[in-house]
Scaffold this active site. Structure first.
Site, PDB file in Angstrom:
ATOM      1  N   GLU A 181     -16.115  22.816  44.459  1.00  0.00           N
ATOM      2  CA  GLU A 181     -16.667  22.049  43.717  1.00  0.00           C
ATOM      3  C   GLU A 181     -17.394  20.822  44.231  1.00  0.00           C
ATOM      4  O   GLU A 181     -16.960  20.348  45.247  1.00  0.00           O
ATOM      5  CB  GLU A 181     -15.880  21.724  42.446  1.00  0.00           C
ATOM      6  CG  GLU A 181     -16.558  20.752  41.248  1.00  0.00           C
ATOM      7  CD  GLU A 181     -17.628  21.235  40.692  1.00  0.00           C
ATOM      8  OE1 GLU A 181     -18.569  21.660  40.992  1.00  0.00           O
ATOM      9  OE2 GLU A 181     -17.530  21.454  39.463  1.00  0.00           O
ATOM     10  N   ASP A 213     -15.787  14.172  37.765  1.00  0.00           N
ATOM     11  CA  ASP A 213     -15.881  13.266  37.112  1.00  0.00           C
ATOM     12  C   ASP A 213     -14.668  13.134  35.898  1.00  0.00           C
ATOM     13  O   ASP A 213     -13.734  12.528  36.241  1.00  0.00           O
ATOM     14  CB  ASP A 213     -17.455  13.232  36.519  1.00  0.00           C
ATOM     15  CG  ASP A 213     -17.667  11.990  35.781  1.00  0.00           C
ATOM     16  OD1 ASP A 213     -16.762  11.083  35.690  1.00  0.00           O
ATOM     17  OD2 ASP A 213     -19.116  11.779  35.474  1.00  0.00           O
ATOM     18  N   ARG A 226     -31.438  16.950  45.269  1.00  0.00           N
ATOM     19  CA  ARG A 226     -30.380  18.039  45.823  1.00  0.00           C
ATOM     20  C   ARG A 226     -30.449  17.864  47.185  1.00  0.00           C
ATOM     21  O   ARG A 226     -29.516  18.281  47.979  1.00  0.00           O
ATOM     22  CB  ARG A 226     -30.549  19.248  45.100  1.00  0.00           C
ATOM     23  CG  ARG A 226     -29.941  19.367  44.027  1.00  0.00           C
ATOM     24  CD  ARG A 226     -29.877  21.096  43.709  1.00  0.00           C
ATOM     25  NE  ARG A 226     -29.846  21.078  42.281  1.00  0.00           N
ATOM     26  CZ  ARG A 226     -28.875  21.164  41.250  1.00  0.00           C
ATOM     27  NH1 ARG A 226     -27.903  20.925  41.895  1.00  0.00           N
ATOM     28  NH2 ARG A 226     -28.946  21.433  40.328  1.00  0.00           N
TER      29      ARG A 226
END
Ligand code: IMP
Ligand code: MG
Length: 180
Positions: free
Chosen positions: A101, A105, A166
């Site tokens: 991952e 959060d 990104r």
């Protein structure tokens, strides 16, 4: 400044630090999975770059697959309800699964994925995250963690805001005025 950098504040993790840490994580994972053929599950889309770098630092015969979930839309606050967008193509029964991952959060996404994949009877399931935010999270174990970062919205190295940024080669804080 022009183009993509106008929305960026401070660089939190530079390119060299990313490469160094990913290399270290690869060594640890190589040691832990000696003699096994783990399945490295990339959580799309944010983890794509981290996953691609990490698997090349792991010296075991591994397999890769991809899964996609969403809980944010274009917002920067988790809705808490995680939705499966694209499932794995491989069966995972009796496999050693490593979930890869980008960032943890609230922990909802990772917790949902662990719970969902556990139901398919893998031999083992562990978690790996590039980063974790310094804030209250669900109690979801991260077996391999790259970096602890402050509780701000970050972009780059695969991480996005509304699909932007990104491709930055580092992890940087998004200017709060962009999302507030
Ligand atoms: P959680 O479910 O609240 O733990 O959020 C995890 C998911 O939200 C991650 O897979 C990311 O895709 C996304 N996310 C959370 N924080 C950030 C951030 O600061 N930048 C980019 N994506 C984030
Ligand atoms: Mg993600």
């Amino acid at each position: 400044m022009c183009g993509r950098s106008v929305e960026i504040n401070e660089v939190l993790i530079d390119e060299a630090s990313l490469q160094k840490r990913v290399g270290e994580m690869g060594l640890t994972i190589t040691r832990d999975y000696q003699g096994k053929s783990p399945l490295f599950v990339c959580v799309l889309r944010g983890a794509a770059i981290f996953h691609a770098d990490l698997i090349r630092k792991v010296d075991v015969n591994l397999l890769v697959d991809f899964i996609s979930v969403c809980s944010y839309g274009d917002e920067t606050a988790s809705s808490g309800a995680v939705q499966l967008i694209k499932d794995l193509e491989m069966g995972i029964e009796d496999r050693n699964v490593l979930l890869v991952e980008d960032i943890v959060d609230t922990g909802h996404t990772l917790s949902y994925l662990v719970h969902t994949l556990k139901g398919r009877n893998p031999a083992s399931i562990r978690t790996c995250a590039l980063s974790r935010k310094d804030r209250a999270q669900l109690d979801v174990p991260i077996d391999y963690l790259g970096f602890e970062i402050p509780d701000v919205w970050v972009v780059g190295y695969g991480l996005d805001y509304a699909d932007r940024h990104r491709t930055l080669p580092f992890v940087a804080e998004l200017k709060p005025e962009v999302y507030s």
